[in-house]
Motif scaffolding. Sequence first.
Motif, PDB file in Angstrom:
ATOM      1  N   UNK A 161      61.707 -39.020 -10.904  1.00 18.74           N
ATOM      2  CA  UNK A 161      60.590 -38.350 -11.591  1.00 18.74           C
ATOM      3  C   UNK A 161      59.251 -38.812 -11.016  1.00 18.74           C
ATOM      4  N   UNK A 162      58.279 -37.930 -11.061  1.00 22.38           N
ATOM      5  CA  UNK A 162      56.957 -38.265 -10.541  1.00 22.38           C
ATOM      6  C   UNK A 162      56.377 -39.501 -11.222  1.00 22.38           C
ATOM      7  N   UNK A 163      56.620 -39.651 -12.527  1.00 23.52           N
ATOM      8  CA  UNK A 163      56.049 -40.787 -13.251  1.00 23.52           C
ATOM      9  C   UNK A 163      56.571 -42.106 -12.711  1.00 23.52           C
ATOM     10  N   UNK A 164      57.863 -42.160 -12.373  1.00 26.05           N
ATOM     11  CA  UNK A 164      58.429 -43.388 -11.812  1.00 26.05           C
ATOM     12  C   UNK A 164      57.902 -43.642 -10.401  1.00 26.05           C
ATOM     13  N   UNK A 165      57.759 -42.591  -9.613  1.00 31.73           N
ATOM     14  CA  UNK A 165      57.194 -42.762  -8.280  1.00 31.73           C
ATOM     15  C   UNK A 165      55.761 -43.283  -8.351  1.00 31.73           C
ATOM     16  N   UNK A 166      55.005 -42.761  -9.293  1.00 39.05           N
ATOM     17  CA  UNK A 166      53.612 -43.178  -9.430  1.00 39.05           C
ATOM     18  C   UNK A 166      53.509 -44.648  -9.796  1.00 39.05           C
ATOM     19  N   UNK A 167      54.410 -45.118 -10.668  1.00 43.83           N
ATOM     20  CA  UNK A 167      54.363 -46.522 -11.074  1.00 43.83           C
ATOM     21  C   UNK A 167      54.900 -47.448  -9.987  1.00 43.83           C
ATOM     22  N   UNK A 168      55.850 -46.967  -9.213  1.00 40.41           N
ATOM     23  CA  UNK A 168      56.449 -47.814  -8.174  1.00 40.41           C
ATOM     24  C   UNK A 168      55.516 -47.983  -6.983  1.00 40.41           C
ATOM     25  N   UNK A 169      54.887 -46.871  -6.523  1.00 40.99           N
ATOM     26  CA  UNK A 169      54.022 -46.922  -5.345  1.00 40.99           C
ATOM     27  C   UNK A 169      52.590 -47.159  -5.814  1.00 40.99           C
ATOM     28  N   UNK A 170      52.109 -48.384  -5.593  1.00 39.60           N
ATOM     29  CA  UNK A 170      50.763 -48.769  -5.989  1.00 39.60           C
ATOM     30  C   UNK A 170      50.047 -49.357  -4.783  1.00 39.60           C
ATOM     31  N   UNK A 171      48.711 -49.397  -4.866  1.00 47.32           N
ATOM     32  CA  UNK A 171      47.923 -49.922  -3.750  1.00 47.32           C
ATOM     33  C   UNK A 171      48.282 -51.368  -3.441  1.00 47.32           C
ATOM     34  N   UNK A 424      48.098 -56.006   4.100  1.00 45.12           N
ATOM     35  CA  UNK A 424      48.820 -54.735   4.182  1.00 45.12           C
ATOM     36  C   UNK A 424      47.972 -53.676   4.890  1.00 45.12           C
ATOM     37  N   UNK A 425      46.675 -53.739   4.684  1.00 45.99           N
ATOM     38  CA  UNK A 425      45.797 -52.783   5.376  1.00 45.99           C
ATOM     39  C   UNK A 425      45.848 -53.011   6.892  1.00 45.99           C
ATOM     40  N   UNK A 426      45.852 -54.277   7.298  1.00 42.93           N
ATOM     41  CA  UNK A 426      45.959 -54.587   8.727  1.00 42.93           C
ATOM     42  C   UNK A 426      47.282 -54.079   9.276  1.00 42.93           C
ATOM     43  N   UNK A 427      48.363 -54.262   8.523  1.00 42.06           N
ATOM     44  CA  UNK A 427      49.675 -53.799   8.975  1.00 42.06           C
ATOM     45  C   UNK A 427      49.692 -52.277   9.121  1.00 42.06           C
ATOM     46  N   UNK A 428      49.041 -51.581   8.195  1.00 39.87           N
ATOM     47  CA  UNK A 428      49.003 -50.118   8.290  1.00 39.87           C
ATOM     48  C   UNK A 428      48.249 -49.674   9.536  1.00 39.87           C
ATOM     49  N   UNK A 429      47.128 -50.347   9.819  1.00 45.04           N
ATOM     50  CA  UNK A 429      46.349 -49.971  11.003  1.00 45.04           C
ATOM     51  C   UNK A 429      47.179 -50.128  12.273  1.00 45.04           C
ATOM     52  N   UNK A 430      48.110 -51.082  12.261  1.00 46.93           N
ATOM     53  CA  UNK A 430      48.937 -51.335  13.436  1.00 46.93           C
ATOM     54  C   UNK A 430      50.270 -50.600  13.372  1.00 46.93           C
ATOM     55  N   UNK A 431      50.445 -49.797  12.314  1.00 46.00           N
ATOM     56  CA  UNK A 431      51.697 -49.049  12.120  1.00 46.00           C
ATOM     57  C   UNK A 431      52.901 -49.985  12.115  1.00 46.00           C
ATOM     58  N   UNK A 432      52.751 -51.097  11.417  1.00 47.58           N
ATOM     59  CA  UNK A 432      53.814 -52.084  11.318  1.00 47.58           C
ATOM     60  C   UNK A 432      54.129 -52.367   9.860  1.00 47.58           C
ATOM     61  N   UNK A 433      55.333 -52.888   9.629  1.00 45.47           N
ATOM     62  CA  UNK A 433      55.674 -53.370   8.304  1.00 45.47           C
ATOM     63  C   UNK A 433      55.001 -54.723   8.083  1.00 45.47           C
ATOM     64  N   UNK A 434      54.641 -54.984   6.854  1.00 48.61           N
ATOM     65  CA  UNK A 434      53.952 -56.231   6.523  1.00 48.61           C
ATOM     66  C   UNK A 434      54.836 -57.426   6.838  1.00 48.61           C
ATOM     67  N   UNK A 435      54.278 -58.443   7.507  1.00 44.38           N
ATOM     68  CA  UNK A 435      55.020 -59.665   7.789  1.00 44.38           C
ATOM     69  C   UNK A 435      54.098 -60.869   7.666  1.00 44.38           C
TER      70      UNK A 435
END
Length: 651
Positions: A161-171, A424-435
């Motif tokens: 459900x959209x409500x569960x997706x909204x709660x799971x995916x957060x900034x 996480x923002x740095x990882x996104x800029x590099x198209x990498x998973x957070x490590x």
Amino acid sequence: MPIKQSGKRLRVPWRLKLDENDLPVTLPVFMAYCAVAGALRPWNRLGTKSIVTLVTTDDFYYPVFAEAARFFASQIWQSQRFHGNVLQWSDKNFRHEAEALRDESAILFASPSYQIQEDDRLLSDAVVPLAPRTARHAEAALRRAGLPITDESVDLLLGEPWSRLSRAFQDRRGSLQALQRLRSLPKPAPALPADREDERPPPTIGPTLSDMHGFGSLVEWGYDLAKDIADFRAGIIPWRDVENGVLISGPPGVGKTMFASALANSCAIPLIYGSASRWQEAGALDEHLKAMRASFAEAKENAPSILFIDEIDVYGNRIETDRNSAYIRAVITALLQLLDGFERREGVVVLGACNHPDLLDSAIKRAGRLDRHIAVPLPDAASRRSILEFHSGVIMCAADYELFDLATEGQSGADIERLVRDARRVARRQSQNLNSEHILRNLRPLTKLPEAYLRSLAIHEAGHAVVSSEVGHAPISCIKISRHKVDDEIRELGYVEYQPPAPQRRTRQFFENAIATFLGGIAAELEVYGSFTDGAGGADGADLNRATDLATALEGSLGMGHTLVAGRFEQSEATNLRLYLPELRREVHDILETQLARARAIIRAQRPALDAVADRLLEAGELAGEEVREIIGHHRRFTVSLAKPPRRAGM
């Protein structure tokens, strides 16, 4: 002036390479954005001015689609005059209609249950059906998040459900972590008939008490409360046996609000948020009290529930006599009545949170109200690691954790959450998973200390340990030195922790042993290097400062000096006492000089033990108390005891 248009339509978003800097949306919002952009394809032109109604299906969740529509309008239409005119027809009023006409653009959602009227069609330039999400939308969202496109992930995004997706995916949470969290939680149960809907327990979304790290006794209290509420709902105990109020305090950012959410999730009951500042914003006194009573009424309607009152210390107390005192007295009196007045708040647990509990009116902390007070300190190193793992899902190696511990010392859970968000923002800029590399890159700058300096730190801390062991001051819990230094920050680079001493007679000898232990680090530096560094004195918590204050108390207030005259010792006034009483200053100096000579004699006698502890500390960085005692015992030289030096004449 109309915006010039090239006439060229933009491609649909699942084929468009969008700049990461211009797309601050979560994965489910991007899926909804794809659906909105697909429905509005004829209006997919730069600078378009249109008022469009989107007719939704059952696959619709307004909070997600509203954010997606706002992003579409601001990015695709690129209208500087667009003020976010995204509404549901059922919520629209005349003001909203006027704003839409003024901006010449709006996106209106019509739910399946809403009957579109002729006036609605007259206002709208078009009425367009909004198709449900598709596999292409899910694939585009996964591709944008840098996640592998698998049938399992696509099915998950289409089935939840959209409500569960909204709660799971957060900034604050990475897309990969959100997917893993969705997979780990049980699937939502199928819908129950209307007459049986009350039988379903509320779903647990978000943190629970098991995710609360560094909260100590507060988590234990929370587990006890969850068990009591479960027993109350089962009819095993009456509500009067449930502890229905607690005051939690701590510095900003330690996670008091997050704890309230975790407690509600663990108890499986609703959380009602009430903030003292929000109640105050309602207006004059009458409106303020109405807002307060409304929160209590909402909590009672949803009982059993938790009412969280944030910033409760802003009310102060009723003994204040400024020009707002009458207002404050009225508010506090009303709050006391709601907490424990004529109408009992059965089924409502009140959590009061504050930064300064000493400012709170004592009547609020009376038995039957918020009579239990639990302080939440800043998280220790182990707790900070757990907080990092909770927010990021990253587990580091021992060397990386050492850097993380040092750079985050004194930081709150909110500070670590921000650190993860930046990483996480740095990882996104590099198209990498957070490590862990992204985490370390966003830590405060660290400088590696040279070996010679580390050696001096080890000698200093080993001196404390050897002297403490010899005079029998207190058992050592651990001893540690840091291999790195936080740039532009003054802090201790080494320390010795002691176990709480066993109950004993606190005589003059007891305090002299403590002073000798404080001076043990200086004594070791003098014996090895011939001098000691500035870190031994100057700051309030420095060794020499602590020894000086203790000697001042010994001579000036405890009646254990040259006279039996005693007085109340105020640390803030100790400096003035020594400055303006030369005789007291001389006596304090004599005590320090005597105990320093005593500590140096111990170091000279136990030099092999000092070197062995320093060598091992330099190698390991941290030693447990048991290992320190074993090293000292193995290298200790038996000498005449120096625990009781001869007293001076007149003592």
